[in-house]
Motif scaffolding. Structure first.
Motif, PDB file in Angstrom:
ATOM      1  N   CYS A  77      36.014  78.658   2.982  1.00  0.00           N
ATOM      2  CA  CYS A  77      36.374  78.970   4.363  1.00  0.00           C
ATOM      3  C   CYS A  77      35.777  77.946   5.332  1.00  0.00           C
ATOM      4  O   CYS A  77      36.392  77.611   6.354  1.00  0.00           O
ATOM      5  CB  CYS A  77      35.921  80.385   4.719  1.00  0.00           C
TER       6      CYS A  77
ATOM      7  N   GLU B  79      30.495  82.955   6.923  1.00  0.00           N
ATOM      8  CA  GLU B  79      31.181  82.982   5.639  1.00  0.00           C
ATOM      9  C   GLU B  79      30.252  83.569   4.582  1.00  0.00           C
ATOM     10  O   GLU B  79      29.045  83.335   4.602  1.00  0.00           O
ATOM     11  CB  GLU B  79      31.574  81.563   5.221  1.00  0.00           C
TER      12      GLU B  79
ATOM     13  N   GLY C 217      36.829  85.184   6.048  1.00  0.00           N
ATOM     14  CA  GLY C 217      37.122  85.097   4.628  1.00  0.00           C
ATOM     15  C   GLY C 217      36.844  86.372   3.852  1.00  0.00           C
ATOM     16  O   GLY C 217      36.189  87.304   4.328  1.00  0.00           O
TER      17      GLY C 217
ATOM     18  N   PRO D 206      41.360  81.167   0.973  1.00  0.00           N
ATOM     19  CA  PRO D 206      40.448  81.029   2.112  1.00  0.00           C
ATOM     20  C   PRO D 206      41.058  81.607   3.375  1.00  0.00           C
ATOM     21  O   PRO D 206      42.217  82.003   3.405  1.00  0.00           O
ATOM     22  CB  PRO D 206      40.284  79.508   2.235  1.00  0.00           C
ATOM     23  N   VAL D 207      40.267  81.606   4.432  1.00  0.00           N
ATOM     24  CA  VAL D 207      40.727  82.084   5.725  1.00  0.00           C
ATOM     25  C   VAL D 207      41.864  81.195   6.229  1.00  0.00           C
ATOM     26  O   VAL D 207      41.961  80.022   5.867  1.00  0.00           O
ATOM     27  CB  VAL D 207      39.548  82.090   6.717  1.00  0.00           C
TER      28      VAL D 207
END
Length: 255
Positions: free
Chosen positions: A17, A58, A84, A138-139
């Motif tokens: 992230c 994160e 995330g 991931p984000v």
């Protein structure tokens, strides 16, 4: 006026992230003169002290030191955002939450007495107040840009809350369950990935976590119509968002 101070923090995670933030190269350059990236060890050796206007966090909480550190970060942060799957749902490491961690440690490490860890891997919101969560593994890059832009503008970020199936419809992607019987968590998963897996004929893995009001019972009925065994249904909920309450409950029902 002083520029808003941004800090990026890491706990138990793969750093993916944070790399998504760095991947926003052009977008970050466009706002670089409006924000002070004060603390971001992944990107710079500069570590300016707080307080911070915006903290992006994160990773999951896995040790007693983590618990103390996230509380300190919360105290230093005007706005704290968990980013995330690890930070919002405990991550893939949360599979240990239903296992004997001491036994795992004994099997993996030659000197397990040196390992100090909690029995669970938990989300940031389980320990401190979180102002907003950005999901995904991931984000989403687009959601990150929207978040920072909104903070600079003094407005609430516009983060989608639709189910993944809506994203498939918008992209004109045929339903993988209807068209060829592929098991898919799309009907219970929050959209945001950009329609990655269904667009290539694969079922959704639930990387963005359960949508609000996720009806996993109805989805289980559809899986049974597809002939999917209980063990396989349970495995579907064993991904990076396995500890999100709705998915954890669904896993439990298929034990």
């Amino acid at each position: 006026m002083a520029r808003p101070k941004l800090a990026v923090w890491k706990f138990a995670s793969c750093d993916g992230c944070q790399l998504s933030i760095l991947d926003c190269e052009d977008e970050l350059l466009a706002i670089a003169d409006r924000i002070d990236i004060a603390y971001f060890p992944e990107a710079s050796s500069r570590m300016a002290p707080g307080p911070y206007d915006l903290s992006l966090v994160e990773g999951s909480i896995t040790t007693a030191d983590d618990v103390a550190r996230i509380k300190d970060i919360r105290d230093q942060s005007r706005t704290l955002v968990a980013i995330g799957a690890c930070a919002t749902a405990g991550g893939i490491q949360a599979l240990r939450n239903t296992a004997d961690v001491a036994e795992w440690t004994r099997l993996v490490y030659p000197r397990p007495e040196y390992i100090e860890t909690l029995a669970t891997s938990t989300a940031i919101a389980d320990h401190v107040r979180v102002d907003l969560e950005l999901h995904g593994c991931p984000v989403s890059k687009a959601q990150l840009v929207e978040l920072v832009t909104a903070v600079l503008a003094g407005r609430r970020p516009q983060i989608p809350s639709a189910v993944q199936c809506v994203e498939c419809k918008r992209h004109g992607t045929p339903c993988v369950m209807v068209s060829h019987g592929t098991p898919c968590l799309g009907p219970v998963t929050r959209a945001g990935c950009g329609n990655l897996c269904p667009s290539v004929g694969r079922g959704c893995y639930g990387c963005f976590g359960p949508v609000e009001g996720a009806n996993t019972d109805a989805l289980a009925a559809q899986f049974r119509r597809l002939g999917l065994p209980e063990a396989a249904q349970r495995a579907l909920y064993g991904g990076v968002t396995c500890a999100a309450p709705a998915f954890a409950a669904a896993r439990g029902r298929h034990d």
